[in-house]
Design a protein around this motif. Structure first.
Motif, PDB file in Angstrom:
ATOM      1  N   SER A 284       0.851  -1.182   0.000  1.00 50.00           N
ATOM      2  CA  SER A 284       0.000   0.000   0.000  1.00 50.00           C
ATOM      3  C   SER A 284       0.890   1.236   0.000  1.00 50.00           C
ATOM      4  N   MET A 288      -2.373   2.423   3.692  1.00 48.94           N
ATOM      5  CA  MET A 288      -3.224   1.253   3.845  1.00 48.94           C
ATOM      6  C   MET A 288      -4.688   1.532   3.538  1.00 48.94           C
ATOM      7  N   TRP A 291      -4.580  -1.390  -1.722  1.00 48.77           N
ATOM      8  CA  TRP A 291      -3.489  -2.360  -1.768  1.00 48.77           C
ATOM      9  C   TRP A 291      -3.247  -2.818  -3.205  1.00 48.77           C
TER      10      TRP A 291
END
Length: 302
Positions: A284, A288, A291
């Motif tokens: 990522s 995050m 991804w």
């Protein structure tokens, strides 16, 4: 399902003992296009900005969107920990090396071209070991008595020159993973079959901070603990060390799978990587929120 996931984690080689070809123009790093098996750790090692995978057959690297492998030193790296100038590892020697079996604790500052003995060569393979990214302090579980240590938990605050026993009280269940804070070694985390545990006194006492299934992975940055667990599905959490608050992290779609290793790129606050039970890896680059898959069931994605 929890039992199945735990068996899957153990089969990665976290608790079982692990057991070259030369590159063109004698290059140490050469292109890799194949399948990677039995990964025992990941991390952004040193200052070359690459993501390292410590596998049963040596190091594999993902750098600038390209997959690479080393042309020699195909050791079975266990207990792998990336640090600011390289990595620390344990494990077993590969073919065509003069390392003893097991290799004890070794470190490298040149991307794995050479290894320098820290301690316990020919004595112990440390499967569960944590090393501070900046401090290089070590916390480990010694599986059996050797020439210096009894069975149990130990820490070193001088890069393995000397060792002190840690009580490890409060920990319950099968130990799967350890992590130590990058610069403050009072903070130590453990993932076990009972959940996620946290210590604030260098591993003498641990407190259970998550009971949501089997703990599968733990990782620190300076301000947070990131941990993964599995119940009926995988979950990943950001735990703020300052106030013990928790924040759920959105994982990629994982089918009866979950993270067993977490890493963060020190040069980029938003880049993270995970490696899963089934041999999948994702990166990522936006903290995050999304991804990108780079490994599918052990096969590299180009």
């Amino acid at each position: 399902m929890k039992k199945v996931i735990l068996i899957g984690i153990l089969s990665l080689g976290l608790f079982i003992a692990g057991c070259g070809d030369s590159g063109k123009d004698n290059a140490f790093e050469v292109p890799f296009d194949g399948k990677m098996e039995h990964v025992h750790g990941i991390g952004y090692a040193g200052k070359d900005k690459g993501l390292y995978f410590a596998s049963h057959t040596g190091l594999k690297m993902y750098k600038d969107g390209q997959w690479l492998k080393t042309s020699k030193n195909h050791n079975d790296y266990m207990g792998f920990n990336a640090v600011d100038d390289g990595f620390y590892t344990s494990g077993h020697p590969g073919e065509n090396t003069d390392l003893p079996n097991p290799i004890g604790i070794q470190r490298s500052t040149d991307g794995g071209k050479s290894l320098k003995q820290v301690d316990f060569e020919g004595e112990t393979d440390f499967h569960v070991m944590a090393v501070g990214f900046f401090s290089h302090d070590i916390f480990l579980m010694n599986p059996a008595e050797n020439s210096k240590l009894g069975q149990g938990f130990y820490r070193s605050n001088d890069k393995g020159e000397s060792w002190e026993e840690a009580a490890g009280s409060g920990l319950e269940g099968d130990l799967l993973h350890l992590a130590i804070h990058p610069s403050d070694s009072n903070w130590i985390a453990a993932a076990t079959s009972n959940g996620i545990y946290l210590s604030e006194d260098a591993g003498d006492r641990f407190e259970l901070i998550s009971v949501d299934g089997t703990g599968t992975s733990v990782y620190f940055d300076e301000e947070n603990l990131y941990f993964a667990s599995f119940t009926s599905r995988p979950e990943m959490t950001k735990y703020h060390l300052s106030d013990a608050s928790k924040e759920k992290i959105e994982l990629p779609e994982l089918n009866e799978d979950g993270p067993v290793y977490i890493a963060k790129k020190p040069q980029d606050e938003k880049e993270f990587a995970i490696y899963t039970i089934k041999g999948q890896a994702f990166i990522s680059k936006d903290g995050m929120k999304s991804w990108e898959q780079i490994l599918d069931n052990g096969n590299v994605i180009k």
